[in-house]
Design an enzyme around this catalytic site. Sequence first.
Site, PDB file in Angstrom:
ATOM      1  N   VAL A 121      45.937  42.091  38.416  1.00 25.58           N
ATOM      2  CA  VAL A 121      46.036  42.289  39.873  1.00 25.58           C
ATOM      3  C   VAL A 121      45.656  43.733  40.244  1.00 25.58           C
ATOM      4  CG1 VAL A 121      48.517  42.914  39.904  1.00 25.58           C
ATOM      5  CG2 VAL A 121      47.479  41.811  41.895  1.00 25.58           C
ATOM      6  N   ASP A 122      45.900  44.660  39.336  1.00 28.25           N
ATOM      7  CA  ASP A 122      45.536  46.071  39.555  1.00 28.25           C
ATOM      8  C   ASP A 122      44.025  46.177  39.785  1.00 28.25           C
ATOM      9  OD1 ASP A 122      46.132  49.071  37.518  1.00 28.25           O
ATOM     10  OD2 ASP A 122      45.812  48.823  39.655  1.00 28.25           O
ATOM     11  N   ASN A 165      49.542  50.496  36.296  1.00 26.72           N
ATOM     12  CA  ASN A 165      49.942  51.121  35.037  1.00 26.72           C
ATOM     13  C   ASN A 165      50.254  52.579  35.347  1.00 26.72           C
ATOM     14  OD1 ASN A 165      47.535  52.788  34.814  1.00 26.72           O
ATOM     15  ND2 ASN A 165      46.486  50.878  34.299  1.00 26.72           N
ATOM     16  N   ASP A 167      45.700  34.894  46.326  1.00 26.22           N
ATOM     17  CA  ASP A 167      45.184  36.203  45.909  1.00 26.22           C
ATOM     18  C   ASP A 167      45.788  37.255  46.839  1.00 26.22           C
ATOM     19  OD1 ASP A 167      41.777  37.542  45.636  1.00 26.22           O
ATOM     20  OD2 ASP A 167      43.742  38.502  45.619  1.00 26.22           O
ATOM     21  N   ILE A 168      46.589  38.135  46.294  1.00 26.54           N
ATOM     22  CA  ILE A 168      47.323  39.120  47.121  1.00 26.54           C
ATOM     23  C   ILE A 168      46.375  40.017  47.909  1.00 26.54           C
ATOM     24  CG2 ILE A 168      47.518  40.988  45.379  1.00 26.54           C
ATOM     25  CD1 ILE A 168      50.516  41.185  46.273  1.00 26.54           C
ATOM     26  N   GLY A 188      52.203  39.508  33.461  1.00 33.37           N
ATOM     27  CA  GLY A 188      50.878  39.213  32.892  1.00 33.37           C
ATOM     28  C   GLY A 188      50.701  39.962  31.588  1.00 33.37           C
TER      29      GLY A 188
HETATM   30  N1  APR Z   1      46.744  38.264  43.316  1.00 35.83           N
HETATM   31  C1  APR Z   1      48.051  38.049  42.993  1.00 35.83           C
HETATM   32  N2  APR Z   1      48.511  38.052  41.745  1.00 35.83           N
HETATM   33  C2  APR Z   1      47.612  38.279  40.754  1.00 35.83           C
HETATM   34  C3  APR Z   1      46.234  38.513  41.002  1.00 35.83           C
HETATM   35  C4  APR Z   1      45.818  38.497  42.356  1.00 35.83           C
HETATM   36  N3  APR Z   1      44.543  38.716  42.703  1.00 35.83           N
HETATM   37  N4  APR Z   1      45.611  38.709  39.800  1.00 35.83           N
HETATM   38  C5  APR Z   1      46.553  38.580  38.855  1.00 35.83           C
HETATM   39  N5  APR Z   1      47.749  38.303  39.412  1.00 35.83           N
HETATM   40  C6  APR Z   1      49.048  38.062  38.774  1.00 35.83           C
HETATM   41  C7  APR Z   1      49.030  37.619  37.333  1.00 35.83           C
HETATM   42  O1  APR Z   1      48.734  36.236  37.231  1.00 35.83           O
HETATM   43  C8  APR Z   1      50.468  37.944  36.945  1.00 35.83           C
HETATM   44  O2  APR Z   1      51.322  36.878  37.332  1.00 35.83           O
HETATM   45  O3  APR Z   1      49.754  39.286  38.756  1.00 35.83           O
HETATM   46  C9  APR Z   1      50.800  39.175  37.797  1.00 35.83           C
HETATM   47  C10 APR Z   1      50.879  40.484  37.024  1.00 35.83           C
HETATM   48  O4  APR Z   1      49.960  40.425  35.935  1.00 35.83           O
HETATM   49  P1  APR Z   1      49.080  41.716  35.533  1.00 35.83           P
HETATM   50  O5  APR Z   1      48.089  41.976  36.586  1.00 35.83           O
HETATM   51  O6  APR Z   1      48.603  41.496  34.139  1.00 35.83           O
HETATM   52  O7  APR Z   1      50.128  42.926  35.578  1.00 35.83           O
HETATM   53  P2  APR Z   1      51.246  43.359  34.513  1.00 35.83           P
HETATM   54  O8  APR Z   1      51.709  42.225  33.656  1.00 35.83           O
HETATM   55  O9  APR Z   1      52.274  44.103  35.324  1.00 35.83           O
HETATM   56  O10 APR Z   1      50.461  44.363  33.566  1.00 35.83           O
HETATM   57  C11 APR Z   1      50.028  45.579  34.134  1.00 35.83           C
HETATM   58  O11 APR Z   1      47.799  45.198  33.405  1.00 35.83           O
HETATM   59  O12 APR Z   1      46.061  45.039  34.807  1.00 35.83           O
HETATM   60  C12 APR Z   1      46.708  45.899  33.984  1.00 35.83           C
HETATM   61  O13 APR Z   1      46.344  48.066  34.954  1.00 35.83           O
HETATM   62  C13 APR Z   1      47.312  47.046  34.743  1.00 35.83           C
HETATM   63  O14 APR Z   1      47.872  48.192  32.747  1.00 35.83           O
HETATM   64  C14 APR Z   1      48.405  47.437  33.813  1.00 35.83           C
HETATM   65  C15 APR Z   1      48.892  46.099  33.290  1.00 35.83           C
END
Ligand code: APR
Length: 167
Positions: A33-34, A24, A10-11, A119
């Site tokens: 992760v956001d 976003n 978990d980052i 993701g």
């Molecule tokens: N720590 C590390 N990595 C994480 C965590 C965490 N706690 N939670 C999720 N991830 C990983 C996911 O498994 C994926 O591999 O982060 C990567 C990016 O996935 P998303 O969070 O869905 O981001 P993204 O695909 O860039 O989409 C961005 O999603 O959450 C919304 O607000 C965000 O609208 C934006 C979109």
Amino acid sequence: MVEIEVIQGDITKLKVDAIVNAANRSLLGGGGVDGAIHRAAGPELRKACIPFGGCETGEARITPGFRLLSKFVIHTPGPVYIDGLHDEPELLRNCYLNSMDLAEKNGCESIAFSAISTGVYGYPKKAATEIAVETVSKFPCQSVKKVIFCCFGDEMLKIYQEVLAGK
Ligand code: APR
């Protein structure tokens, strides 16, 4: 020489100078992760992002980490993957370039990336990983000594390990 490490975890738990948020374009938080980063950093993070008035895909903005262990959060909206013919590769590369640039400009020695766009934004995982590894490996680091690719799931971990081994 920059040390590159791949971990699963978990980052929001990493004690590094900067963590990179897959944001976003509103920069006001979201899911994935956001959402995790905003929850862990506390409400000040969102407040610190409001003055930016959003951020274009591929650009990056830096804020303090507030309640996080990391000093900074670098927010970068990745591309939503369509078909690879809408500048997705270049936009994703820019996320890594601009994040590394901000880390250097702020004297960071360590930085951890989440797997941007892989993701919700649907970027094919292997292609995204190749762009991440290639861009970071070639970046002319001065202050940054350590880069961590923080994979949440074991599928991404495996892909990063394969790409780094094959690299
Ligand atoms: N720590 C590390 N990595 C994480 C965590 C965490 N706690 N939670 C999720 N991830 C990983 C996911 O498994 C994926 O591999 O982060 C990567 C990016 O996935 P998303 O969070 O869905 O981001 P993204 O695909 O860039 O989409 C961005 O999603 O959450 C919304 O607000 C965000 O609208 C934006 C979109």
